[in-house]
Write a protein that holds these residues in place. Sequence first.
Motif, PDB file in Angstrom:
ATOM      1  N   GLY A 192     -29.875 -70.377  -2.642  1.00 46.84           N
ATOM      2  CA  GLY A 192     -30.426 -69.297  -3.462  1.00 46.84           C
ATOM      3  C   GLY A 192     -29.591 -68.051  -3.355  1.00 46.84           C
TER       4      GLY A 192
ATOM      5  N   ALA B 166     -33.330 -67.879  10.432  1.00 46.86           N
ATOM      6  CA  ALA B 166     -31.978 -67.505  10.890  1.00 46.86           C
ATOM      7  C   ALA B 166     -31.099 -67.168   9.701  1.00 46.86           C
ATOM      8  CB  ALA B 166     -31.364 -68.683  11.662  1.00 46.86           C
ATOM      9  N   ASP B 167     -29.924 -66.644  10.016  1.00 40.97           N
ATOM     10  CA  ASP B 167     -28.932 -66.377   8.968  1.00 40.97           C
ATOM     11  C   ASP B 167     -28.315 -67.718   8.561  1.00 40.97           C
ATOM     12  OD1 ASP B 167     -26.681 -65.751   7.489  1.00 40.97           O
ATOM     13  OD2 ASP B 167     -26.297 -63.896   8.603  1.00 40.97           O
TER      14      ASP B 167
ATOM     15  N   ASP C 141     -35.933 -64.393   6.607  1.00 40.78           N
ATOM     16  CA  ASP C 141     -37.220 -63.695   6.536  1.00 40.78           C
ATOM     17  C   ASP C 141     -38.343 -64.662   6.948  1.00 40.78           C
ATOM     18  OD1 ASP C 141     -39.543 -62.436   5.895  1.00 40.78           O
ATOM     19  OD2 ASP C 141     -39.136 -62.267   3.739  1.00 40.78           O
TER      20      ASP C 141
ATOM     21  N   SER D 104     -31.291 -72.236  -6.893  1.00 40.41           N
ATOM     22  CA  SER D 104     -32.435 -71.538  -7.488  1.00 40.41           C
ATOM     23  C   SER D 104     -31.935 -70.875  -8.776  1.00 40.41           C
ATOM     24  CB  SER D 104     -32.950 -70.457  -6.535  1.00 40.41           C
ATOM     25  OG  SER D 104     -31.998 -69.408  -6.462  1.00 40.41           O
TER      26      SER D 104
ATOM     27  N   ALA E 203     -31.997 -67.753  -9.444  1.00 43.34           N
ATOM     28  CA  ALA E 203     -31.236 -66.534  -9.131  1.00 43.34           C
ATOM     29  C   ALA E 203     -29.762 -66.877  -8.914  1.00 43.34           C
ATOM     30  CB  ALA E 203     -31.823 -65.872  -7.894  1.00 43.34           C
TER      31      ALA E 203
ATOM     32  N   GLY F 232     -38.509 -69.117  -2.230  1.00 40.56           N
ATOM     33  CA  GLY F 232     -39.619 -70.058  -2.462  1.00 40.56           C
ATOM     34  C   GLY F 232     -40.636 -69.505  -3.430  1.00 40.56           C
ATOM     35  N   ALA F 233     -40.146 -68.843  -4.493  1.00 36.82           N
ATOM     36  CA  ALA F 233     -41.040 -68.358  -5.551  1.00 36.82           C
ATOM     37  C   ALA F 233     -41.754 -69.560  -6.171  1.00 36.82           C
ATOM     38  CB  ALA F 233     -40.225 -67.627  -6.621  1.00 36.82           C
TER      39      ALA F 233
ATOM     40  N   THR G 295     -38.129 -73.983 -14.862  1.00 38.65           N
ATOM     41  CA  THR G 295     -37.266 -74.036 -16.041  1.00 38.65           C
ATOM     42  C   THR G 295     -35.988 -74.823 -15.758  1.00 38.65           C
ATOM     43  OG1 THR G 295     -36.667 -71.792 -15.385  1.00 38.65           O
ATOM     44  CG2 THR G 295     -38.039 -72.014 -17.327  1.00 38.65           C
TER      45      THR G 295
HETATM   46  C1  LIG Z   1     -40.835 -68.052 -16.434  1.00 36.06           C
HETATM   47  C2  LIG Z   1     -40.015 -68.133 -15.189  1.00 36.06           C
HETATM   48  C3  LIG Z   1     -39.379 -69.314 -14.893  1.00 36.06           C
HETATM   49  C4  LIG Z   1     -38.613 -69.421 -13.721  1.00 36.06           C
HETATM   50  N1  LIG Z   1     -38.000 -70.610 -13.438  1.00 36.06           N
HETATM   51  C5  LIG Z   1     -37.349 -70.732 -12.261  1.00 36.06           C
HETATM   52  C6  LIG Z   1     -36.762 -71.972 -11.892  1.00 36.06           C
HETATM   53  O1  LIG Z   1     -36.783 -72.949 -12.628  1.00 36.06           O
HETATM   54  N2  LIG Z   1     -36.154 -72.050 -10.683  1.00 36.06           N
HETATM   55  C7  LIG Z   1     -36.076 -70.989  -9.813  1.00 36.06           C
HETATM   56  O2  LIG Z   1     -35.517 -71.140  -8.735  1.00 36.06           O
HETATM   57  N3  LIG Z   1     -36.598 -69.804 -10.173  1.00 36.06           N
HETATM   58  C8  LIG Z   1     -37.212 -69.638 -11.365  1.00 36.06           C
HETATM   59  N4  LIG Z   1     -37.703 -68.427 -11.717  1.00 36.06           N
HETATM   60  C9  LIG Z   1     -37.334 -67.264 -10.877  1.00 36.06           C
HETATM   61  C10 LIG Z   1     -38.196 -67.104  -9.638  1.00 36.06           C
HETATM   62  O3  LIG Z   1     -39.328 -66.349  -9.933  1.00 36.06           O
HETATM   63  C11 LIG Z   1     -37.398 -66.385  -8.540  1.00 36.06           C
HETATM   64  O4  LIG Z   1     -36.959 -65.148  -9.045  1.00 36.06           O
HETATM   65  C12 LIG Z   1     -36.201 -67.166  -8.035  1.00 36.06           C
HETATM   66  O5  LIG Z   1     -36.577 -68.475  -7.675  1.00 36.06           O
HETATM   67  C13 LIG Z   1     -35.632 -66.436  -6.817  1.00 36.06           C
HETATM   68  O6  LIG Z   1     -34.499 -67.110  -6.375  1.00 36.06           O
HETATM   69  P1  LIG Z   1     -34.039 -66.995  -4.860  1.00 36.06           P
HETATM   70  O7  LIG Z   1     -35.128 -67.509  -3.978  1.00 36.06           O
HETATM   71  O8  LIG Z   1     -32.702 -67.624  -4.751  1.00 36.06           O
HETATM   72  O9  LIG Z   1     -33.811 -65.431  -4.686  1.00 36.06           O
HETATM   73  P2  LIG Z   1     -34.671 -64.362  -3.899  1.00 36.06           P
HETATM   74  O10 LIG Z   1     -36.086 -64.380  -4.316  1.00 36.06           O
HETATM   75  O11 LIG Z   1     -33.925 -63.075  -4.036  1.00 36.06           O
HETATM   76  O12 LIG Z   1     -34.635 -64.844  -2.389  1.00 36.06           O
HETATM   77  C14 LIG Z   1     -33.493 -64.869  -1.616  1.00 36.06           C
HETATM   78  C15 LIG Z   1     -33.936 -65.298  -0.226  1.00 36.06           C
HETATM   79  O13 LIG Z   1     -32.808 -65.445   0.589  1.00 36.06           O
HETATM   80  C16 LIG Z   1     -33.111 -64.942   1.874  1.00 36.06           C
HETATM   81  N5  LIG Z   1     -31.834 -64.554   2.478  1.00 36.06           N
HETATM   82  C17 LIG Z   1     -30.993 -63.556   2.101  1.00 36.06           C
HETATM   83  N6  LIG Z   1     -29.881 -63.558   2.860  1.00 36.06           N
HETATM   84  C18 LIG Z   1     -30.043 -64.582   3.738  1.00 36.06           C
HETATM   85  C19 LIG Z   1     -29.233 -65.107   4.763  1.00 36.06           C
HETATM   86  N7  LIG Z   1     -28.023 -64.586   5.036  1.00 36.06           N
HETATM   87  N8  LIG Z   1     -29.687 -66.154   5.485  1.00 36.06           N
HETATM   88  C20 LIG Z   1     -30.902 -66.700   5.223  1.00 36.06           C
HETATM   89  N9  LIG Z   1     -31.704 -66.248   4.247  1.00 36.06           N
HETATM   90  C21 LIG Z   1     -31.279 -65.213   3.505  1.00 36.06           C
HETATM   91  C22 LIG Z   1     -34.050 -63.786   1.651  1.00 36.06           C
HETATM   92  O14 LIG Z   1     -34.836 -63.571   2.807  1.00 36.06           O
HETATM   93  C23 LIG Z   1     -34.860 -64.307   0.471  1.00 36.06           C
HETATM   94  O15 LIG Z   1     -36.026 -64.976   0.903  1.00 36.06           O
HETATM   95  C24 LIG Z   1     -38.469 -68.299 -12.866  1.00 36.06           C
HETATM   96  C25 LIG Z   1     -39.116 -67.117 -13.184  1.00 36.06           C
HETATM   97  C26 LIG Z   1     -39.868 -67.024 -14.323  1.00 36.06           C
HETATM   98  C27 LIG Z   1     -40.568 -65.735 -14.629  1.00 36.06           C
END
Ligand SMILES: Cc1cc2nc3c(=O)[nH]c(=O)nc-3n(C[C@H](O)[C@H](O)[C@H](O)COP(=O)(O)OP(=O)(O)OC[C@H]3O[C@@H](n4cnc5c(N)ncnc54)[C@H](O)[C@@H]3O)c2cc1C
Length: 403
Positions: free
Chosen positions: A283, A378-379, A363, A309, A311, A343-344, A327
Amino acid sequence: MSVVVLKDKCIGCKLCVPACPYNAIEVVDRKAIIKDNCTGCGACVTSCKKDAIISEGQKAGQSNLNQYQGVWVFAEQREGRLADVAIELLGEGRKLADQLGQKLAAVLLGDEVESLAGQLFAFGADRVYLAQDPILKHYRTEAYATVVADLAQAEKPAIVLYGATHVGRDLAPRVTRRLRTGLTADCTELDIDNESGLLLQTRPAFGGSIMATIVCPNHRPQMATVRPGVFSKPEKVEGRKGEIVTVPVKIAEKDIRTTILEVVKEAKQGANLEEASVIVAGGRGIGNAEKFKLLDEVARLLGGEVAASRAAVEAGWLGPERQVGQTGKTVRPKLYIACGISGAIQHRAGMQGSEVIVAINKDPNAPIFTIADYGIVADVHEILPILKEELARLKDEDQGEVA
Ligand SMILES: Cc1cc2nc3c(=O)[nH]c(=O)nc-3n(C[C@H](O)[C@H](O)[C@H](O)COP(=O)(O)OP(=O)(O)OC[C@H]3O[C@@H](n4cnc5c(N)ncnc54)[C@H](O)[C@@H]3O)c2cc1C
């Protein structure tokens, strides 16, 4: 004759006017008037706060609804190969049919596809409706929608399920419109309400922030699409038998506005995530495209695939074909390692069926830990190199033993 009866209690409040999908009610002199185009669908009845409307049509309709029996699965096939989602739906359809005490049928369209009937029986169908004709060789909207809608009109199934593939997403709404019923797209759960016998169709709503359970009480068939990978495949029972019902194909080429000139196969981009037994997903926490290479290396050492993910996909670190979630793709590997993914709910919707989930996140309150079997706080940049090194060492040891 009107199929809706107004009682004297009507005060002309107009709540029923916008509730009517057919524009069949108007209010004149503080009294509702039902126009001739009323279908008796009953939408106005539920809108009325004064209990001043009875829908005779709805009452008649309810008894008509009992004529609708059985669960159908659209058995999508391409070039004589059944789509995986059709098999997954047979498993789920079987459960629904058993709950209702009714039959499960597969609807198979194509050219020379009869040989697939055996597989459909083996995966749970009691009956196969078989429509074979060169005109149905390739999927075309008008031809398929006509055959499926005419068949449903004649045979009156209670429930029809489609895979939410390109074909299913095109076909299901067309059939819905022709049958004037409802359709719930992209269901993640299906069940039968014990009291009413209605199909409970659950899917994410409002951008995935809630799960909504949708019912179709006044119209039939109840129809839903389900994305590939949401349900697991049922056990195959070799030699299981059923009934084949031949469906006459009455459409002619001149009735179809599209012609297939050539079928061009898309070059496959990477592996099929839905079939991978190990997925290492990254992610936003991964940080950049370069660092994703390490995930890919870990995935390869585990004989798996790398995913992302939304993002990470939106940041351009991996292609959209590797996105997991609402999606993106729905996956259920044996092992899913989520690295730097919060984990959204929209992400979880696509991977929570995985057998074992490992989450690495710095986190401790990240929502991914609520569904993880193993969590590492952990990181990720510290953990992944150690994991890679250890996996490589184990692989070398294995190769040494074989040599
Ligand atoms: C209609 C709709 C559809 C969507 N469809 C999807 C979909 O299909 N798939 C999807 O994934 N999302 C989807 N989303 C987006 C979803 O809501 C989240 O925004 C997305 O999943 C966030 O991605 P993420 O967890 O990578 O990023 P973030 O939410 O930014 O999380 C990043 C995580 O990484 C951790 N982190 C940061 N640095 C480190 C490190 N060095 N070591 C360990 N951990 C670290 C942080 O603690 C955080 O928990 C959708 C949203 C909407 C509104």
